[in-house]
Write a protein that holds these residues in place. Sequence first.
Motif, PDB file in Angstrom:
ATOM      1  N   PRO A  74      11.420  10.148   7.401  1.00  0.00           N
ATOM      2  CA  PRO A  74      12.502   9.185   7.219  1.00  0.00           C
ATOM      3  C   PRO A  74      11.952   7.989   6.443  1.00  0.00           C
ATOM      4  CG  PRO A  74      11.864   9.391   9.541  1.00  0.00           C
ATOM      5  CD  PRO A  74      11.030  10.359   8.785  1.00  0.00           C
ATOM      6  N   ILE A  75      12.702   7.501   5.493  1.00  0.00           N
ATOM      7  CA  ILE A  75      12.176   6.392   4.697  1.00  0.00           C
ATOM      8  C   ILE A  75      12.915   5.106   5.032  1.00  0.00           C
ATOM      9  CG2 ILE A  75      11.794   5.517   2.351  1.00  0.00           C
ATOM     10  CD1 ILE A  75      11.438   8.470   1.527  1.00  0.00           C
ATOM     11  N   LEU A  76      14.213   5.083   4.731  1.00  0.00           N
ATOM     12  CA  LEU A  76      14.953   3.832   4.913  1.00  0.00           C
ATOM     13  C   LEU A  76      15.032   3.426   6.386  1.00  0.00           C
ATOM     14  CD1 LEU A  76      17.750   4.380   2.270  1.00  0.00           C
ATOM     15  CD2 LEU A  76      15.607   3.096   2.065  1.00  0.00           C
ATOM     16  N   LYS A  77      14.969   4.433   7.275  1.00  0.00           N
ATOM     17  CA  LYS A  77      15.126   4.104   8.697  1.00  0.00           C
ATOM     18  C   LYS A  77      13.805   3.809   9.388  1.00  0.00           C
ATOM     19  CE  LYS A  77      19.547   6.217   9.606  1.00  0.00           C
ATOM     20  NZ  LYS A  77      19.924   7.550   9.112  1.00  0.00           N
ATOM     21  N   SER A  78      12.689   3.934   8.684  1.00  0.00           N
ATOM     22  CA  SER A  78      11.431   3.677   9.393  1.00  0.00           C
ATOM     23  C   SER A  78      11.157   2.174   9.460  1.00  0.00           C
ATOM     24  CB  SER A  78      10.267   4.432   8.747  1.00  0.00           C
ATOM     25  OG  SER A  78      10.372   4.430   7.372  1.00  0.00           O
ATOM     26  N   LEU A 111       8.185   3.804   0.462  1.00  0.00           N
ATOM     27  CA  LEU A 111       8.895   3.515  -0.788  1.00  0.00           C
ATOM     28  C   LEU A 111       7.910   3.436  -1.956  1.00  0.00           C
ATOM     29  CD1 LEU A 111      11.616   0.937   0.351  1.00  0.00           C
ATOM     30  CD2 LEU A 111      12.019   3.208  -0.624  1.00  0.00           C
ATOM     31  N   ASN A 112       6.727   2.891  -1.705  1.00  0.00           N
ATOM     32  CA  ASN A 112       5.722   2.824  -2.772  1.00  0.00           C
ATOM     33  C   ASN A 112       5.284   4.221  -3.223  1.00  0.00           C
ATOM     34  OD1 ASN A 112       5.614   0.111  -3.242  1.00  0.00           O
ATOM     35  ND2 ASN A 112       3.855  -0.274  -1.871  1.00  0.00           N
ATOM     36  N   LEU A 113       5.143   5.112  -2.258  1.00  0.00           N
ATOM     37  CA  LEU A 113       4.757   6.483  -2.617  1.00  0.00           C
ATOM     38  C   LEU A 113       5.860   7.124  -3.471  1.00  0.00           C
ATOM     39  CD1 LEU A 113       2.445   8.506  -2.168  1.00  0.00           C
ATOM     40  CD2 LEU A 113       3.703   9.394  -0.193  1.00  0.00           C
ATOM     41  N   CYS A 114       7.117   6.871  -3.085  1.00  0.00           N
ATOM     42  CA  CYS A 114       8.251   7.391  -3.872  1.00  0.00           C
ATOM     43  C   CYS A 114       8.237   6.797  -5.282  1.00  0.00           C
ATOM     44  CB  CYS A 114       9.586   7.001  -3.237  1.00  0.00           C
ATOM     45  SG  CYS A 114       9.822   7.714  -1.617  1.00  0.00           S
ATOM     46  N   GLU A 162       6.965  -1.910   7.766  1.00  0.00           N
ATOM     47  CA  GLU A 162       5.746  -1.684   6.982  1.00  0.00           C
ATOM     48  C   GLU A 162       5.677  -0.259   6.446  1.00  0.00           C
ATOM     49  OE1 GLU A 162       1.887  -2.388   8.780  1.00  0.00           O
ATOM     50  OE2 GLU A 162       1.085  -1.623   6.878  1.00  0.00           O
ATOM     51  N   LEU A 163       5.972   0.692   7.340  1.00  0.00           N
ATOM     52  CA  LEU A 163       5.937   2.102   6.936  1.00  0.00           C
ATOM     53  C   LEU A 163       6.970   2.367   5.841  1.00  0.00           C
ATOM     54  CD1 LEU A 163       4.668   4.853   7.420  1.00  0.00           C
ATOM     55  CD2 LEU A 163       6.396   5.286   9.187  1.00  0.00           C
ATOM     56  N   ARG A 164       8.124   1.739   6.001  1.00  0.00           N
ATOM     57  CA  ARG A 164       9.200   1.887   5.009  1.00  0.00           C
ATOM     58  C   ARG A 164       8.690   1.450   3.625  1.00  0.00           C
ATOM     59  NH1 ARG A 164      13.371  -1.559   3.065  1.00  0.00           N
ATOM     60  NH2 ARG A 164      15.438  -0.598   3.022  1.00  0.00           N
ATOM     61  N   GLY A 190       0.842  -1.210   0.000  1.00  0.00           N
ATOM     62  CA  GLY A 190       0.000   0.000   0.000  1.00  0.00           C
ATOM     63  C   GLY A 190       0.866   1.246   0.000  1.00  0.00           C
ATOM     64  N   PHE A 191       0.227   2.391   0.209  1.00  0.00           N
ATOM     65  CA  PHE A 191       0.944   3.665   0.114  1.00  0.00           C
ATOM     66  C   PHE A 191       0.827   4.433   1.416  1.00  0.00           C
ATOM     67  CE2 PHE A 191      -0.398   2.417  -4.051  1.00  0.00           C
ATOM     68  CZ  PHE A 191       0.683   2.715  -4.864  1.00  0.00           C
ATOM     69  N   ALA A 192       1.908   5.091   1.808  1.00  0.00           N
ATOM     70  CA  ALA A 192       1.861   5.905   3.022  1.00  0.00           C
ATOM     71  C   ALA A 192       1.055   7.169   2.734  1.00  0.00           C
ATOM     72  CB  ALA A 192       3.284   6.275   3.438  1.00  0.00           C
TER      73      ALA A 192
END
Length: 553
Positions: free
Chosen positions: A515-519, A528-531, A522-524, A462-464
């Motif tokens: 923060p992306i890589l450090k989250s 990443l999907n949103l990116c 699941e959130l990561r 899914g997407f954040a």
Amino acid sequence: MDALVQQAFEQAFPGEDFSFVRVLPATDPKFGDFQCNDALKLAKKLKLPPRAIAEKVAALLPLKVEVAGPGFLNITVTGDWLEGRLSEMCADAHLGVEQCGKGRKVVIDYSSPNAAKQMHIGHIRSTVIGSAIDRIFRALGYDVIADNHLGDWGTQFGILIKGYRECLNDSERENLTVANLEKCYVLSAAKAKESEDWKDECRRELVKLQQGDEENLGLWKRFIDISIGEFERMYAKLGVKFDTYRGESFYNPMMPGIVSRLEEMGLAKESEGALIVDLSDEGLGVAIVRKSDGGYNYTTSDLACVKSRVEEYNPERIIYVTDDRQQLHFKQFFNIAAKMGYTGVQLVHVPFGLMSYQGKAISTREGNLIKLDDLLAESVKRCLATLSERGNADEALAEQIGYGAVKYADLSHDPATAIDFNWDKALALDGNSGPYLQYAYARVCSLMDKAGEDPEAVSAAGFATESNSEKQLALQLLKFPSVVRRAAEAYKPSVLAEYLYATCQLYSSFYQNSPILKSEAELRSRRLNLCRLFGKILKAGLALLGIETPSHI
Ligand code: ARG
């Protein structure tokens, strides 16, 4: 969002036209994300209190909606709804871009330089704007015929033929280039100004050509082939492709027929030896369709061209992209074409403003009639220098960035305005420029590299959409299909450019805030999907502008 709320109105009150209904961003975030005040406008027409109208509509919307005050709709977008739309968009081969052009044909007439001359910086606008409109229409599913209406017929060929024979040496004639053609044209035209004899000779060569003299026709053909070869070298750099190259010469045999039809219909009349169509009652002056020397001109050839395109392709629209100094010409011939009965085809002129270079008008006299080839080479050179400073002297990459920068510098402005080409702006890494957008894309790719994930394959996570910056970015991404459509309807690639720039800014603020890589896992994945979706849309949008997206810069 407009469409969604319009649909709810239609469902609530079938049979009415709600296309005027608009959804606006909420004035205060405590009321939600969006608001719609149009129920108030409908009270009289629907003979209901606005609150009752709003309540009926609210019940039909798949969103969190509150009816406030006299009948305002306050809309809050939920995470589930957003994620659902983003997934649909991602799964669609066209990223949600409606295929409203399926089965519809349009001809786009652009670039259309005059033969035997080198393309200079003034030619870039028709080529780049026309090509972007072409790509945008194709993305909407239209059947597009891209036609290069070369200026390949007319008095200049008499001057050229005479010049070719007498102003060039053997080796120049053997290795004929567009540069040589241009040179012999300048020399021959200057002589024609000085000497009546030379001028007569040029005229005689022209008449011979028009009467089908084999030698002159052979030379003409050679001049055209060499010109097209040179133009195609530019088009290859710019990623521009045409379906046909039908120049003015193609329509030449149809001119007498057009003129007799105009006479039969009582549209044309004699005036001082010429044949004219008088449009002065309509404020459009007079259009000459046959000169006093019997020659035909631009109006006549464009009328023949409409006839030919209608008969051959039967398009619903023909779009012409030229500079705005030709506005009267287009108004005149559109008017005459309609009177001749070509009313089933919509004729559209997309005029663009002149381009100046580093604050100075482009003119031969000023000595800054810069060749397109030189402009592109300079751009690549400058990009290569910047890349080398960073230890990455990659020529192919410098071309992708250099050509992209030149195109974007043009496409980011409304075509109707005059623009100034400026190197600092075109190549700025931190402003509204091609390199800035390309860099934003490359950053997504390097993020995916670091994450050890595929840059394109969206996972099932899914997407954040929880935080404000995620939500704003998600809402912006969902606008892509309607932006593409608006850019086509307005014939303005700048609508798309503006959107892409604004999207990059929202991405930046999301990227800085989250923060992306450090989250956590699941959130990561959801971030990443949103990116990824941002990257996909940026890439697709830039492709519509004819700009490449290298994955590493
Ligand atoms: N050759 C013209 C020029 O250089 C543009 C032609 C545009 N197309 C047309 N059908 N009139 O300005």
